[in-house]
Design a protein around this motif. Structure first.
Motif, PDB file in Angstrom:
ATOM      1  N   ALA A 156       0.750  -1.272  -0.015  1.00 18.15           N
ATOM      2  CA  ALA A 156       0.007   0.022   0.019  1.00 18.15           C
ATOM      3  C   ALA A 156       1.000   1.335  -0.099  1.00 18.15           C
ATOM      4  CB  ALA A 156      -0.817   0.115   1.162  1.00 18.15           C
ATOM      5  N   TYR A 157       1.820   1.436   0.891  1.00 18.04           N
ATOM      6  CA  TYR A 157       2.609   2.531   1.246  1.00 18.04           C
ATOM      7  C   TYR A 157       3.296   2.921  -0.295  1.00 18.04           C
ATOM      8  CZ  TYR A 157       5.943   5.595   3.394  1.00 18.04           C
ATOM      9  OH  TYR A 157       7.028   6.521   3.920  1.00 18.04           O
ATOM     10  N   THR A 158       3.998   2.057  -0.741  1.00 20.91           N
ATOM     11  CA  THR A 158       4.923   2.219  -1.847  1.00 20.91           C
ATOM     12  C   THR A 158       3.964   2.631  -3.149  1.00 20.91           C
ATOM     13  OG1 THR A 158       6.670   0.570  -1.278  1.00 20.91           O
ATOM     14  CG2 THR A 158       6.524   0.899  -3.695  1.00 20.91           C
ATOM     15  N   ASP A 192      13.938   9.228  13.378  1.00 22.39           N
ATOM     16  CA  ASP A 192      13.571   8.899  14.708  1.00 22.39           C
ATOM     17  C   ASP A 192      12.215   9.202  15.251  1.00 22.39           C
ATOM     18  OD1 ASP A 192      13.378   7.696  17.452  1.00 22.39           O
ATOM     19  OD2 ASP A 192      15.131   9.092  18.253  1.00 22.39           O
ATOM     20  N   THR A 193      11.119   8.357  14.543  1.00 18.87           N
ATOM     21  CA  THR A 193       9.571   8.822  14.666  1.00 18.87           C
ATOM     22  C   THR A 193       8.795   7.690  15.008  1.00 18.87           C
ATOM     23  OG1 THR A 193       9.231   8.454  12.541  1.00 18.87           O
ATOM     24  CG2 THR A 193       9.822  10.705  13.056  1.00 18.87           C
ATOM     25  N   PRO A 194       7.667   7.891  15.376  1.00 15.45           N
ATOM     26  CA  PRO A 194       6.769   6.770  15.670  1.00 15.45           C
ATOM     27  C   PRO A 194       6.684   5.707  14.533  1.00 15.45           C
ATOM     28  CG  PRO A 194       5.662   8.477  16.790  1.00 15.45           C
ATOM     29  CD  PRO A 194       6.982   8.932  16.038  1.00 15.45           C
ATOM     30  N   HIS A 199       8.859  -0.488  12.273  1.00 17.56           N
ATOM     31  CA  HIS A 199       9.182  -1.136  11.067  1.00 17.56           C
ATOM     32  C   HIS A 199      10.782  -1.241  10.680  1.00 17.56           C
ATOM     33  CE1 HIS A 199       8.809   2.395   8.847  1.00 17.56           C
ATOM     34  NE2 HIS A 199       9.503   1.744   7.909  1.00 17.56           N
ATOM     35  N   TYR A 200      11.611  -0.199  11.164  1.00 14.27           N
ATOM     36  CA  TYR A 200      12.866  -0.265  10.876  1.00 14.27           C
ATOM     37  C   TYR A 200      13.890  -1.334  11.275  1.00 14.27           C
ATOM     38  CZ  TYR A 200      12.680   4.115   8.155  1.00 14.27           C
ATOM     39  OH  TYR A 200      12.622   5.098   7.321  1.00 14.27           O
ATOM     40  N   THR A 201      14.681  -1.883  10.474  1.00 12.89           N
ATOM     41  CA  THR A 201      15.536  -3.074  10.956  1.00 12.89           C
ATOM     42  C   THR A 201      16.486  -2.261  11.925  1.00 12.89           C
ATOM     43  OG1 THR A 201      17.292  -2.247   9.388  1.00 12.89           O
ATOM     44  CG2 THR A 201      15.571  -4.221   8.848  1.00 12.89           C
TER      45      THR A 201
HETATM   46  N1  NAD Z   1       9.946   7.622   9.349  1.00  7.59           N
HETATM   47  C1  NAD Z   1      10.801   8.032   8.226  1.00  7.59           C
HETATM   48  O1  NAD Z   1      11.971   7.436   8.209  1.00  7.59           O
HETATM   49  C2  NAD Z   1      10.247   8.451   6.930  1.00  7.59           C
HETATM   50  C3  NAD Z   1      11.053   8.079   5.743  1.00  7.59           C
HETATM   51  C4  NAD Z   1      10.763   8.334   5.000  1.00  7.59           C
HETATM   52  C5  NAD Z   1       9.356   9.184   4.483  1.00  7.59           C
HETATM   53  N2  NAD Z   1       8.910   9.612   5.604  1.00  7.59           N
HETATM   54  C6  NAD Z   1       7.536  10.192   5.505  1.00  7.59           C
HETATM   55  O2  NAD Z   1       7.560  11.320   6.193  1.00  7.59           O
HETATM   56  C7  NAD Z   1       6.034  11.655   6.562  1.00  7.59           C
HETATM   57  C8  NAD Z   1       5.962  11.677   8.165  1.00  7.59           C
HETATM   58  O3  NAD Z   1       6.524  10.399   8.737  1.00  7.59           O
HETATM   59  P1  NAD Z   1       6.776  10.265  10.167  1.00  7.59           P
HETATM   60  O4  NAD Z   1       7.854   9.192  10.481  1.00  7.59           O
HETATM   61  O5  NAD Z   1       6.635  11.537  11.064  1.00  7.59           O
HETATM   62  O6  NAD Z   1       5.540   9.646  10.636  1.00  7.59           O
HETATM   63  P2  NAD Z   1       4.525   9.585  12.071  1.00  7.59           P
HETATM   64  O7  NAD Z   1       3.896   8.287  12.082  1.00  7.59           O
HETATM   65  O8  NAD Z   1       5.583   9.654  13.064  1.00  7.59           O
HETATM   66  O9  NAD Z   1       3.788  10.707  11.989  1.00  7.59           O
HETATM   67  C9  NAD Z   1       2.429  10.858  11.000  1.00  7.59           C
HETATM   68  C10 NAD Z   1       1.525  11.885  11.354  1.00  7.59           C
HETATM   69  O10 NAD Z   1       0.322  11.729  10.377  1.00  7.59           O
HETATM   70  C11 NAD Z   1      -0.828  11.302  10.955  1.00  7.59           C
HETATM   71  N3  NAD Z   1      -1.986  10.771  10.653  1.00  7.59           N
HETATM   72  C12 NAD Z   1      -1.813   9.379  10.256  1.00  7.59           C
HETATM   73  N4  NAD Z   1      -2.816   8.935   9.976  1.00  7.59           N
HETATM   74  C13 NAD Z   1      -3.627  10.065   9.574  1.00  7.59           C
HETATM   75  C14 NAD Z   1      -4.985  10.282   9.105  1.00  7.59           C
HETATM   76  N5  NAD Z   1      -5.823   9.089   8.616  1.00  7.59           N
HETATM   77  N6  NAD Z   1      -5.517  11.585   9.157  1.00  7.59           N
HETATM   78  C15 NAD Z   1      -4.766  12.643   9.314  1.00  7.59           C
HETATM   79  N7  NAD Z   1      -3.685  12.575  10.176  1.00  7.59           N
HETATM   80  C16 NAD Z   1      -3.023  11.103  10.043  1.00  7.59           C
HETATM   81  C17 NAD Z   1      -0.316  10.893  12.609  1.00  7.59           C
HETATM   82  O11 NAD Z   1      -1.260  11.177  13.542  1.00  7.59           O
HETATM   83  C18 NAD Z   1       0.982  11.478  12.749  1.00  7.59           C
HETATM   84  O12 NAD Z   1       0.901  12.700  13.424  1.00  7.59           O
HETATM   85  C19 NAD Z   1       5.324  10.806   6.016  1.00  7.59           C
HETATM   86  O13 NAD Z   1       4.928  11.142   4.719  1.00  7.59           O
HETATM   87  C20 NAD Z   1       6.277   9.554   5.717  1.00  7.59           C
HETATM   88  O14 NAD Z   1       5.652   8.692   4.796  1.00  7.59           O
HETATM   89  C21 NAD Z   1       9.011   8.995   6.819  1.00  7.59           C
END
Ligand code: NAD
Length: 252
Positions: A156-158, A192-194, A199-201
């Motif tokens: 889904a994500y990709t 470094d986020t939720p 899922h990170y290794t």
């Molecule tokens: N974490 C990583 O290493 C990484 C790497 C590449 C890209 N990204 C991208 O960076 C962005 C931020 O990622 P993150 O790591 O901060 O994620 P995260 O899960 O820490 O935060 C995502 C935020 O989106 C909100 N959200 C989720 N579902 C929602 C919905 N249905 N309606 C409204 N809000 C919703 C969550 O409540 C949260 O505040 C994303 O687009 C992610 O795909 C992250």
């Protein structure tokens, strides 16, 4: 041609409650930008708005499930009615559910696409005419390595992240004559986020950086006009490093 001023201007930001979105909100507020904060986590986004207001900016929390197109469209229309056309839209909200293809249901798959890709469409649609009428705007969809490559367990994500890149390319062409810049920004590093914790290794977890390291790039993206940059896929880590270099000095 200088960058557009962001001080006192509005940014609509999705996904502001946690992770990178939260860090972007803090950076933009520190630079004097007002924010509409869209997120499904009502308590967290309200608390963040309260904190940002103490910095002297306006911050409106909007609790919304972006997977629901009519709620999302209503939320963005309500924000435009309240504060007018934003200078910038940053769509950060996403979920990543690692799951083998054989375990996906259609409804689960669809929900993830609806937050990421449909969310990009609905939010951009909501600000498009207002940005056109004011004669400027910058739209950024947050991208990922998954927007260019395929990864196991990401059925889904990709595709959702690939789709955002395609939408960006179309809107950047159509927006150019109206001075609406449309770009994507990949993180350039594991954060470094939720989202990552799940899922990170272990190897990737060793390389995670705090999302605040990327936040300066988003003040730059929010200030772009179409004449500066549009139709591009930025690396937010590299842009932030370049911005911070004069402040911190070159590494030895
Ligand atoms: N974490 C990583 O290493 C990484 C790497 C590449 C890209 N990204 C991208 O960076 C962005 C931020 O990622 P993150 O790591 O901060 O994620 P995260 O899960 O820490 O935060 C995502 C935020 O989106 C909100 N959200 C989720 N579902 C929602 C919905 N249905 N309606 C409204 N809000 C919703 C969550 O409540 C949260 O505040 C994303 O687009 C992610 O795909 C992250």
């Amino acid at each position: 041609m200088g960058l557009h001023s962001i001080r006192g201007q509005w940014c609509f930001l999705s996904g502001a409650a946690d992770g990178l979105g939260n860090a972007i909100a803090r950076e933009l507020a520190a630079q004097g930008m007002n924010l509409v904060l869209f997120d499904v986590q009502e308590g967290k986004v309200a608390a963040l708005a309260g904190e940002l207001q103490t910095l002297g900016v306006q911050a409106l929390p909007v609790a919304v499930d972006l997977a629901d197109a009519s709620s999302a469209a209503g939320a963005v229309a309500g924000a435009v009615r309240q504060v007018g056309a934003p200078r910038a839209l940053i769509h950060d909200a996403a979920v990543l559910t690692p799951r083998p293809f054989r375990a996906w249901t259609f409804d689960g798959w669809r929900r993830e696409l609806d937050i990421i890709l449909q969310g990009a469409f609905v939010l951009a649609k909501g600000v498009w005419e207002p940005m056109f009428a004011q004669g400027h705007g910058s739209i950024v969809f947050i991208s990922s390595g998954s927007a260019l490559r395929g990864f196991s367990l990401e059925a889904a994500y990709t595709p959702a992240k690939h789709g955002q890149e395609g939408l960006m390319k179309v809107l950047s062409i159509e927006g150019a004559e109206f001075n609406i810049a449309v770009n994507t920004a990949t993180t350039g590093a594991p954060l470094d986020t939720p989202m990552s914790w799940g899922h990170y290794t272990p190897d990737m977890q060793q390389r995670m950086i705090p999302p605040s390291r990327l936040a300066p790039a988003f003040a730059y993206f929010a200030a772009l006009d179409a004449g500066h940059a549009t139709g591009l896929r930025f690396d937010a880590f590299q842009v932030s490093e370049a911005i911070m270099l004069p402040r911190h000095g070159a590494p030895l």
